[in-house]
Scaffold this motif. Sequence first.
Motif, PDB file in Angstrom:
ATOM      1  N   ILE A   1     -17.100 -23.092 -41.226  1.00 40.41           N
ATOM      2  CA  ILE A   1     -18.109 -22.534 -40.538  1.00 40.41           C
ATOM      3  C   ILE A   1     -18.967 -21.781 -41.466  1.00 40.41           C
ATOM      4  CG2 ILE A   1     -19.196 -21.149 -38.804  1.00 40.41           C
ATOM      5  CD1 ILE A   1     -18.085 -23.728 -37.549  1.00 40.41           C
ATOM      6  N   LYS A   2     -20.542 -22.054 -41.311  1.00 37.65           N
ATOM      7  CA  LYS A   2     -21.351 -21.376 -42.576  1.00 37.65           C
ATOM      8  C   LYS A   2     -21.125 -19.729 -42.188  1.00 37.65           C
ATOM      9  CE  LYS A   2     -25.257 -24.190 -44.383  1.00 37.65           C
ATOM     10  NZ  LYS A   2     -24.510 -23.970 -45.817  1.00 37.65           N
ATOM     11  N   SER A   3     -21.063 -19.165 -43.060  1.00 36.59           N
ATOM     12  CA  SER A   3     -21.247 -17.759 -42.845  1.00 36.59           C
ATOM     13  C   SER A   3     -22.639 -17.330 -42.459  1.00 36.59           C
ATOM     14  CB  SER A   3     -20.908 -17.030 -44.362  1.00 36.59           C
ATOM     15  OG  SER A   3     -21.740 -17.345 -45.229  1.00 36.59           O
ATOM     16  N   LYS A   4     -22.896 -16.058 -42.149  1.00 34.48           N
ATOM     17  CA  LYS A   4     -24.061 -15.474 -41.657  1.00 34.48           C
ATOM     18  C   LYS A   4     -25.013 -15.238 -42.998  1.00 34.48           C
ATOM     19  CE  LYS A   4     -25.839 -11.149 -39.886  1.00 34.48           C
ATOM     20  NZ  LYS A   4     -26.516 -10.533 -40.972  1.00 34.48           N
ATOM     21  N   SER A   5     -24.435 -14.996 -43.952  1.00 34.93           N
ATOM     22  CA  SER A   5     -25.195 -14.854 -45.008  1.00 34.93           C
ATOM     23  C   SER A   5     -25.848 -16.330 -45.684  1.00 34.93           C
ATOM     24  CB  SER A   5     -24.504 -14.192 -46.316  1.00 34.93           C
ATOM     25  OG  SER A   5     -23.157 -14.681 -46.683  1.00 34.93           O
ATOM     26  N   SER A   6     -24.830 -17.102 -45.695  1.00 37.42           N
ATOM     27  CA  SER A   6     -25.128 -18.670 -45.925  1.00 37.42           C
ATOM     28  C   SER A   6     -26.332 -19.336 -45.068  1.00 37.42           C
ATOM     29  CB  SER A   6     -23.915 -19.462 -45.944  1.00 37.42           C
ATOM     30  OG  SER A   6     -24.262 -20.750 -46.478  1.00 37.42           O
ATOM     31  N   ILE A   7     -26.330 -18.890 -43.616  1.00 39.50           N
ATOM     32  CA  ILE A   7     -27.292 -19.551 -42.940  1.00 39.50           C
ATOM     33  C   ILE A   7     -28.446 -18.839 -43.506  1.00 39.50           C
ATOM     34  CG2 ILE A   7     -27.887 -19.321 -40.554  1.00 39.50           C
ATOM     35  CD1 ILE A   7     -25.052 -19.851 -39.471  1.00 39.50           C
TER      36      ILE A   7
ATOM     37  N   VAL B   1     -32.039 -17.302 -34.783  1.00 44.45           N
ATOM     38  CA  VAL B   1     -31.010 -18.100 -34.057  1.00 44.45           C
ATOM     39  C   VAL B   1     -31.597 -19.477 -33.796  1.00 44.45           C
ATOM     40  CG1 VAL B   1     -29.477 -18.506 -32.359  1.00 44.45           C
ATOM     41  CG2 VAL B   1     -29.549 -16.453 -33.593  1.00 44.45           C
ATOM     42  N   ASP B   2     -32.860 -19.373 -33.447  1.00 42.40           N
ATOM     43  CA  ASP B   2     -33.357 -20.698 -33.015  1.00 42.40           C
ATOM     44  C   ASP B   2     -33.789 -21.603 -34.070  1.00 42.40           C
ATOM     45  OD1 ASP B   2     -33.500 -20.189 -30.187  1.00 42.40           O
ATOM     46  OD2 ASP B   2     -35.541 -19.276 -30.261  1.00 42.40           O
ATOM     47  N   ASN B   3     -34.110 -20.984 -35.496  1.00 40.13           N
ATOM     48  CA  ASN B   3     -34.427 -21.700 -36.412  1.00 40.13           C
ATOM     49  C   ASN B   3     -33.257 -22.405 -37.051  1.00 40.13           C
ATOM     50  OD1 ASN B   3     -37.231 -21.486 -36.343  1.00 40.13           O
ATOM     51  ND2 ASN B   3     -37.272 -19.873 -37.736  1.00 40.13           N
ATOM     52  N   ALA B   4     -31.921 -21.366 -37.064  1.00 38.70           N
ATOM     53  CA  ALA B   4     -30.731 -22.196 -37.464  1.00 38.70           C
ATOM     54  C   ALA B   4     -30.241 -23.554 -36.830  1.00 38.70           C
ATOM     55  CB  ALA B   4     -29.779 -20.979 -37.422  1.00 38.70           C
ATOM     56  N   LYS B   5     -30.364 -23.306 -35.281  1.00 39.78           N
ATOM     57  CA  LYS B   5     -30.112 -24.344 -34.375  1.00 39.78           C
ATOM     58  C   LYS B   5     -31.088 -25.621 -34.895  1.00 39.78           C
ATOM     59  CE  LYS B   5     -29.373 -25.729 -29.969  1.00 39.78           C
ATOM     60  NZ  LYS B   5     -29.082 -25.093 -28.462  1.00 39.78           N
ATOM     61  N   ASP B   6     -32.456 -25.406 -35.131  1.00 38.64           N
ATOM     62  CA  ASP B   6     -33.377 -26.373 -35.156  1.00 38.64           C
ATOM     63  C   ASP B   6     -33.304 -27.031 -36.441  1.00 38.64           C
ATOM     64  OD1 ASP B   6     -34.167 -26.031 -32.607  1.00 38.64           O
ATOM     65  OD2 ASP B   6     -36.043 -24.760 -32.962  1.00 38.64           O
ATOM     66  N   TYR B   7     -32.899 -26.191 -37.460  1.00 32.35           N
ATOM     67  CA  TYR B   7     -33.317 -26.848 -39.051  1.00 32.35           C
ATOM     68  C   TYR B   7     -32.077 -26.965 -39.698  1.00 32.35           C
ATOM     69  CZ  TYR B   7     -38.171 -25.891 -37.944  1.00 32.35           C
ATOM     70  OH  TYR B   7     -39.339 -25.999 -37.500  1.00 32.35           O
ATOM     71  N   LEU B   8     -30.709 -26.555 -39.217  1.00 39.37           N
ATOM     72  CA  LEU B   8     -29.591 -26.575 -39.971  1.00 39.37           C
ATOM     73  C   LEU B   8     -28.752 -27.599 -39.224  1.00 39.37           C
ATOM     74  CD1 LEU B   8     -28.993 -22.940 -41.237  1.00 39.37           C
ATOM     75  CD2 LEU B   8     -30.482 -24.683 -42.121  1.00 39.37           C
ATOM     76  N   GLN B   9     -28.113 -28.588 -40.002  1.00 33.64           N
ATOM     77  CA  GLN B   9     -27.008 -29.583 -39.122  1.00 33.64           C
ATOM     78  C   GLN B   9     -25.784 -29.283 -40.136  1.00 33.64           C
ATOM     79  OE1 GLN B   9     -29.355 -33.177 -39.766  1.00 33.64           O
ATOM     80  NE2 GLN B   9     -30.114 -33.270 -37.424  1.00 33.64           N
ATOM     81  N   ASP B  10     -25.491 -28.493 -40.769  1.00 39.86           N
ATOM     82  CA  ASP B  10     -24.548 -28.138 -41.599  1.00 39.86           C
ATOM     83  C   ASP B  10     -23.641 -26.849 -41.225  1.00 39.86           C
ATOM     84  OD1 ASP B  10     -26.290 -26.729 -42.800  1.00 39.86           O
ATOM     85  OD2 ASP B  10     -25.252 -27.472 -44.800  1.00 39.86           O
ATOM     86  N   ILE B  11     -23.886 -26.480 -39.877  1.00 43.25           N
ATOM     87  CA  ILE B  11     -23.223 -25.245 -39.452  1.00 43.25           C
ATOM     88  C   ILE B  11     -21.825 -25.399 -39.725  1.00 43.25           C
ATOM     89  CG2 ILE B  11     -23.026 -23.421 -37.900  1.00 43.25           C
ATOM     90  CD1 ILE B  11     -25.690 -23.404 -38.937  1.00 43.25           C
ATOM     91  N   ALA B  12     -21.472 -26.490 -38.908  1.00 44.82           N
ATOM     92  CA  ALA B  12     -19.824 -26.823 -38.905  1.00 44.82           C
ATOM     93  C   ALA B  12     -19.868 -27.933 -39.960  1.00 44.82           C
ATOM     94  CB  ALA B  12     -19.611 -27.358 -37.595  1.00 44.82           C
ATOM     95  N   GLY B  13     -18.809 -27.709 -40.747  1.00 41.59           N
ATOM     96  CA  GLY B  13     -18.331 -28.801 -41.775  1.00 41.59           C
ATOM     97  C   GLY B  13     -17.184 -28.966 -42.030  1.00 41.59           C
TER      98      GLY B  13
END
Length: 208
Positions: A47-53, A66-78
């Motif tokens: 799972i991507k770390s806080k610093s990596s996000i 949090v909203d931008n992380a959800k909207d723009y990142l699709q590799d939180i879980a790998g």
Amino acid sequence: MNDEEYYAFIRPYEDARQMMLTRLDVLNHTLYQATDGHPIHNIQERIKSKSSIEGKLIRKNKEVTVDNAKDYLQDIAGIRVICYFVDDVYNLVSILKQQSDLIMIRERDYIANPKPNGYRSFHLIVGVPVYCLDGMEYFPVEIQFRTLSMDFWASMEHRVSYKKNRDDRERLTEELRNYADMLVKIEKRFEVYNENGKISAEGAAESE
């Protein structure tokens, strides 16, 4: 994004990842007949770390929320799936595509079309349904499928060249591409002995 927000944010991604891990484990035991062995050598997950996000959002010129992380990142879980042969990769991908409860968000076939530096892998982002008390929502999980030789090459390439300033980068890139070609040839030699690769994805689905 503070620590409390981060841990609350990643919880459903952890659930989605765990469900995919269970599904892959089932496929590993059922894709081929028991006497033929299993297609998966090992599985790595994160799972991507806080610093990596935060770093990735900044590189995308997005506010760290949090909203931008959800909207723009699709590799939180790998998840990284290391298979024995190329046919194992394609059989697993094909079976996942046939599963109606998953959403295929994006795929990149760097096996058929390697990157210029020689990188080979199959990237698949799937939407996994996560159920909670007030309904269901899909969360993306990025899955990288590689063979043993692809993973060896990628690990060594990362070790010797990732984020390093080198005066010989052009020469190194050419050498790494040549090593990738060598590994493809070796892999094809081993494929001669792979009986499992002859199974079709349709046949595998019928055998479940």
